[in-house]
Design an enzyme around this catalytic site. Structure first.
Site, PDB file in Angstrom:
ATOM      1  N   ASP A 157      20.989  25.970  48.463  1.00  0.00           N
ATOM      2  CA  ASP A 157      20.012  25.778  47.385  1.00  0.00           C
ATOM      3  C   ASP A 157      18.973  26.888  47.495  1.00  0.00           C
ATOM      4  O   ASP A 157      18.268  26.998  48.494  1.00  0.00           O
ATOM      5  CB  ASP A 157      19.347  24.409  47.526  1.00  0.00           C
ATOM      6  CG  ASP A 157      18.622  23.974  46.263  1.00  0.00           C
ATOM      7  OD1 ASP A 157      18.560  24.777  45.311  1.00  0.00           O
ATOM      8  OD2 ASP A 157      18.127  22.841  46.231  1.00  0.00           O
TER       9      ASP A 157
ATOM     10  N   ASP B  14      21.415  28.212  40.797  1.00  0.00           N
ATOM     11  CA  ASP B  14      20.753  28.390  42.097  1.00  0.00           C
ATOM     12  C   ASP B  14      21.242  27.446  43.183  1.00  0.00           C
ATOM     13  O   ASP B  14      20.624  27.371  44.252  1.00  0.00           O
ATOM     14  CB  ASP B  14      19.238  28.244  41.937  1.00  0.00           C
ATOM     15  CG  ASP B  14      18.831  26.885  41.390  1.00  0.00           C
ATOM     16  OD1 ASP B  14      19.719  26.142  40.922  1.00  0.00           O
ATOM     17  OD2 ASP B  14      17.624  26.558  41.438  1.00  0.00           O
ATOM     18  N   GLU B  15      22.333  26.715  42.952  1.00  0.00           N
ATOM     19  CA  GLU B  15      22.845  25.881  44.037  1.00  0.00           C
ATOM     20  C   GLU B  15      24.343  25.678  43.898  1.00  0.00           C
ATOM     21  O   GLU B  15      24.899  25.727  42.805  1.00  0.00           O
ATOM     22  CB  GLU B  15      22.129  24.530  44.109  1.00  0.00           C
ATOM     23  CG  GLU B  15      22.313  23.636  42.918  1.00  0.00           C
ATOM     24  CD  GLU B  15      21.683  22.265  43.124  1.00  0.00           C
ATOM     25  OE1 GLU B  15      21.919  21.652  44.194  1.00  0.00           O
ATOM     26  OE2 GLU B  15      20.967  21.809  42.225  1.00  0.00           O
TER      27      GLU B  15
END
Length: 361
Positions: free
Chosen positions: A9, A103-104
């Protein structure tokens, strides 16, 4: 064989990219988003979060909480570019990667390209490569399933690295607040609190039949999570189940003419998105949010024909007729098409959908 799952993350991703690309922003409280009108915060730097600024917060509220807040326009093309570079790093270790957002992602490194035995060593290397090559910070969680890896990645942010081995799983989960559990949002958390459920230990006291009375189909998932059980695989390819778009208006509307123009705009945008993805479905859903934030949705599961704007608009008009007449002005409308009756999977984020439909994620 015990699976080895990593959840990566990126910390304050959009804001961190902006601070990396513009060193003058480093150390400043910044918000990515639209500052004027009814803009919302898409992301906040950690400097801004210290003042209580959070993503999805209205820009006006964010500025009241942090008067020195610096707003930066969203650059989704840039975030996509950086996300692709991060995934290039992931692919040095495994191709079993399940993206959750830009983003993860989850990585299954049980059998990895470099033959590294410990997943924590891979997580540590990935964090270091992201820092060296991209100048960004990532947090990582390592465990034997997705649920625990996700919890672990959130545990020591920012720049965190946490491992939950099998022998510690139930003890770890027992202490976690239910708000940190996958699928437990504010409404579900409030319902759990009303039942005296505040932690994983509290949740574990309930049987599946008892949980089903209050949480329906999610009961078994919550029962398993409280015991550190999650058998879902890391899916390298996720099937898109819906495509949708929303508009949050700069000014409330109430006249039939304004509503019709908005429906036309939504139908045209949805046609474009469906065409790009070569997507078709059977359930069309109209969402209306009023000025007091009351939200209504109406769906039809017999949408047929082409996905042209005119056909979508005709169906949207029919759905609009099913919404009770209200004297409250409208602040947001959305339109989506799904393969089933559920519009909560892989929907386009409403954060980037301002009045001119900014570039999609």
């Amino acid at each position: 064989m015990v699976r080895k799952i990593i959840h990566i993350d990126m910390d304050a991703f959009y804001a961190s990219v902006e601070q990396h690309d513009n060193p003058d922003l480093k150390g400043l409280p910044i918000a990515v988003g639209q500052a004027d009108g009814r803009g919302v915060v898409a992301a906040a730097s950690y400097e801004a979060r210290r003042f209580g600024v959070r993503s999805t917060m209205s820009s006006s509220k964010a500025r009241r909480m942090c008067p020195d807040l610096v707003f930066v326009d969203c650059r989704f093309d840039r975030y996509k570019e950086v996300s692709a570079q991060i995934h290039d790093i992931f692919h040095e270790y495994t191709d079993i990667i399940e993206p959750i957002s830009l983003d993860e992602a989850f990585l299954d490194v049980t059998n990895n390209f470099k033959g590294i035995d410990l997943a924590v060593d891979i997580a540590r290397q990935i964090k270091q490569l992201i820092r060296e090559r991209l100048g960004l910070i990532a947090s990582a969680g390592v465990s034997y399933n997705k649920f625990l890896a996700k919890i672990a990645s959130d545990y020591r942010k920012p720049d965190g690295l946490c491992v939950i081995p099998p022998e510690r799983a139930e003890e770890f989960v027992a202490k976690m607040p239910v708000e940190s559990f996958w699928g437990v949002g504010p409404v579900t958390a409030a319902k759990m609190h009303s039942l005296g459920i505040y932690t994983g230990e509290d949740l574990k006291r309930f049987s599946v039949p008892e949980l089903r009375l209050y949480f329906g189909k999610a009961a078994l998932q919550y029962y398993n999570f409280a015991r550190g059980i999650d058998n879902r695989p890391v899916e390298a390819c996720r099937v898109r189940k819906s495509v949708g778009c929303e508009q949050t208006l700069d000014a409330d509307i109430s006249s039939p003419e304004e509503i019709d123009r908005l429906l036309i705009s939504l139908a045209e945008e949805l046609e474009s998105r469906l065409s790009k993805r070569n997507f078709n479905g059977r359930t069309l859903t109209l969402k209306v949010r009023y000025s007091d934030f009351t939200t209504l949705t109406r769906s039809s599961s017999d949408f047929t024909g082409d996905t042209s704007a005119s056909n979508l608009l005709a169906a949207a008009h029919d759905l609009m007729k099913k919404i009770e007449v209200s004297d409250k002005p409208i602040r947001l409308m959305g339109l989506s098409l799904s393969k089933s009756g559920k519009d909560d999977v892989e929907k386009d984020s409403p954060l980037q959908l301002r009045i001119n439909f900014d570039e999609e994620l």
